[in-house]
Design an enzyme around this catalytic site. Structure first.
Site, PDB file in Angstrom:
ATOM      1  CG  ASP A 160      -2.335   0.482   0.882  1.00 29.47           C
ATOM      2  OD1 ASP A 160      -2.457   1.349  -0.006  1.00 29.47           O
ATOM      3  OD2 ASP A 160      -3.312   0.024   1.511  1.00 29.47           O
ATOM      4  CG  ASP A 216      -8.989   1.919  -1.098  1.00 32.29           C
ATOM      5  OD1 ASP A 216      -8.003   1.668  -1.812  1.00 32.29           O
ATOM      6  OD2 ASP A 216      -8.932   1.981   0.147  1.00 32.29           O
TER       7      ASP A 216
END
Length: 654
Positions: A160, A216
């Site tokens: 991430d 996301d």
């Protein structure tokens, strides 16, 4: 009956003259298997469980992946997301699995997963802390963490981008890529950089096999379609061991309808996206299983020799997407992102296929096969898709491609009659014969003529059509559901088709000035969280917004949304004007959006890109004759993260 008999004789003679088609040439074997040679298929814990994970859940999920057939369908990786480790490293600087949630450790978990014929994935961030801020990130600890992953038997790493200290992305991601390679263990490397620095241009160079292209996903239609829009133009960067990743699947998590989930899965498959399920596979319903286990769509996704699918036509609410396949066929998605059913038409030529007298057509949802002379037609539900695979093939031994479609207005006033039209089309080379048609009229409505009809023949390339006027008697409910069925003969046997559509029962606003925060909308799509009445968006659950503040000015009324967003109101042609103060809400420090006011699909007013901190912009629009008002908010071009937008003091005058 004479016409029917004559047509049957002609059709039968034509059929007996056909020769059996050669089977489609099998695709050649892919080159030597390399890491990430096909888009990874996996399950990930985040979308359903967030931080609420433990080793029992992961073991039960491994069991369910086997028992449900997911493993055998190709879902190979079982991936832990955030929150699996202790908050701090040990004295040697190593990551420590959570003693509470993973007491047996990651190595034991990997052994269990491997014993089920699966592979284990894990998560960390290219920053000082992970995104949930529950555990250390890997920045400046790449070698130690990569070696820990290898020693534990990890097979996949999601890396991430949170808490990255502003350091260059390529530097941070290359450090982990080099560290993974140095372990000697084959570990799929998935960059989760959110597309901020165009990782499709450099991801392969830092050792990755896939890279996120956007922020996301959220379990709603607006988020899914907003992410889809960002994939246009990226197809040139996709190929074996180098995959664009539009984020994980939300199929089965409950925020979308079955039709929406089917479209979501089909489009991700067409784009060669990693197929990463994110639902609770221990308790999947049949509809979810049918989507995730669709072998025809999985074959489209995993076709190593084809190219990533791409948009070939955009007509507003309807789009055509296509993907060339390695065996010379093409996959097609007819995508309806509108709120009303649509009959969509494309062609083999639009799919990129060469000239052929006939084409074999396979419906990748139902598995039904038919033949067409080149037209590819489908009745597509609102927020839905039709998906086909098309092969050039001379005289396929299949029934002609027939389509039954039912058209009705999207909105219906329960005090007025409306018209519905049924169409039976034949896009094949031989006729549809002796058809019977029946329209089912919903309770509370009456048709102006018999709802049954006989269709003697629909010739190749032709269609049959009938319209009815439905008058209200005692309507009830918020929707008017219509359905129709036909059964007809072909020289390959009888065929049956059904068609459905719905109209929303709508009422125009009362005369006077109405605050839209108090008005009933007919549909609302929002990127994150629900549309809020009278407050800012808040981003998560209903009621979590705050007092609207745009550019330092507070507002006590309006609609709080998050891009991409569409909120629609039925006006019935009875209103005259709209007004609002539009801007980016200051509950987030950043964000950029553009506002649009549409009447019956036509732009009436709007803004350029507005950013956080700027004052509100006044918007006014003439609504004379407008049936449906739409308030749309789109991303300003830098991704939808923090795109909180306010329609402050939104009003209509009727």
């Amino acid at each position: 009956m004479r016409r029917f008999a004559a047509a049957l004789v002609v059709a039968t003679a034509a059929a007996t003259a056909f020769t059996a088609p050669a089977l489609a040439t099998p695709a050649p074997e892919p080159p030597g298997k390399t890491l990430g040679a096909s888009p990874p298929m996996a399950w990930n814990s985040w979308n359903k469980f967030g931080c609420d994970i433990n080793e029992q859940l992961i073991r039960e999920t491994a069991d369910a992946m086997v028992g449900s057939g997911l493993r055998d369908a190709g879902y190979q990786y079982l991936n832990l997301d955030d929150c699996w480790a202790e908050s701090d490293r040990d004295a040697a600087g190593k990551l420590v699995p959570s003693a509470k949630h993973f007491p047996s450790g990651i190595k034991a978990l990997a052994d269990y997963v491997h014993g089920k014929g699966l592979k284990l994935g894990i998560y960390t961030s290219a920053g000082t802390r992970t995104c949930a801020d529950t555990m250390p990130g890997a920045l400046d600890h790449e070698k130690d963490d990569a070696q820990s992953f290898a020693d534990w038997g990890v097979d996949y790493l999601k890396y991430d981008n949170c808490n990255n200290q502003g350091r260059p992305a390529t530097e941070r991601y290359k450090a982990m890529g080099d560290a993974l390679k140095a372990t000697g263990r084959p570990i799929v490397y998935a960059l989760c950089e959110w597309g901020e620095n165009k990782p499709w241009e450099w991801g392969r160079d830092v050792g990755a096999q896939l890279w996120r292209t956007t922020g996301d996903i959220s379990d709603n239609w607006a988020s899914m379609t907003g992410i889809l829009d960002k994939q246009v133009g990226l197809e040139a960067y996709s190929g074996p061991s180098a995959w664009n990743d539009p984020d994980m699947l939300e199929v089965g998590n409950g925020g979308m309808t079955t039709d929406e989930y089917r479209a979501h899965f089909a489009l991700w498959a067409l784009m060669n996206a990693p197929l990463i399920a994110g639902n609770d596979v221990r308790s999947m319903d049949d509809a979810t299983k049918k989507i995730l286990l669709n072998k025809d769509l999985i074959a489209v996704d995993q076709d190593w020799g084809g190219k990533q699918g791409h948009k070939v036509r955009d007509d507003g609410d309807t789009e055509v997407w296509a993907k060339p396949m390695s065996d010379g066929s093409a996959a097609m998605v007819l995508f309806n992102r509108g709120s009303a059913a649509a009959t969509m038409t494309s062609s083999a030529a639009e799919a990129g296929l060469g000239q052929s007298p006939d084409y074999r057509l396979r419906d990748l949802f139902s598995g039904a096969e038919s033949e067409t002379t080149g037209t590819i037609r489908a009745a597509v539900p609102p927020h839905g898709a039709a998906v086909y695979r098309v092969w050039p093939q001379r005289f396929p031994l299949a029934a002609p491609h027939g389509t039954l479609s039912l058209r009705a207005p999207e909105f219906a006033d329960k005090t007025r009659p409306f018209t519905t039209t049924l169409t039976l089309a034949n896009d094949g080379r031989t006729p549809l014969l002796a058809g019977s048609v029946r329209l089912a009229v919903p309770e509370g409505w009456a048709a102006d003529a018999s709802t049954e009809a006989f269709v003697p023949v629909v010739a190749p390339g032709k269609s049959w059509q009938r319209s009815w006027t439905l008058r209200p008697k005692a309507p009830a409910g918020e929707k008017i559901a219509l359905s129709a069925k036909t059964r007809y003969a072909t020289v390959w046997g009888d065929r049956e088709l059904t068609a459905t559509t719905t109209s929303t029962v709508a009422t125009a606003p009362s005369p006077g000035i109405t605050a839209l925060s108090k008005a009933a909308w007919v549909s609302a799509e929002n990127g994150y969280g629900p549309v809020e009445r009278g407050t800012s968006n808040g981003e998560d659950k209903a009621g979590d917004g705050h007092r609207m503040v745009i550019g330092g000015t507070a507002y006590d009324d309006g609609l709080g949304v998050h891009a991409p967003s569409r909120v629609r109101f039925y006006l019935g042609g009875k209103c005259t004007s709209f007004s609002s103060a539009a801007g980016v809400d200051m509950e987030k420090a950043k964000g950029s959006v553009a506002f649009g006011v549409l009447g019956d699909g036509k732009r009436l007013a709007g803004t350029g890109v507005l950013r956080a901190g700027q004052p509100a912009q006044a918007l006014e629009a003439d609504l004379a004759g407008v049936q449906v008002l739409e308030l749309a908010v789109t991303d300003g071009g830098d991704g939808v993260d923090s795109d909180h937008a306010d329609w402050a003091n939104a009003r209509i005058t009727c």
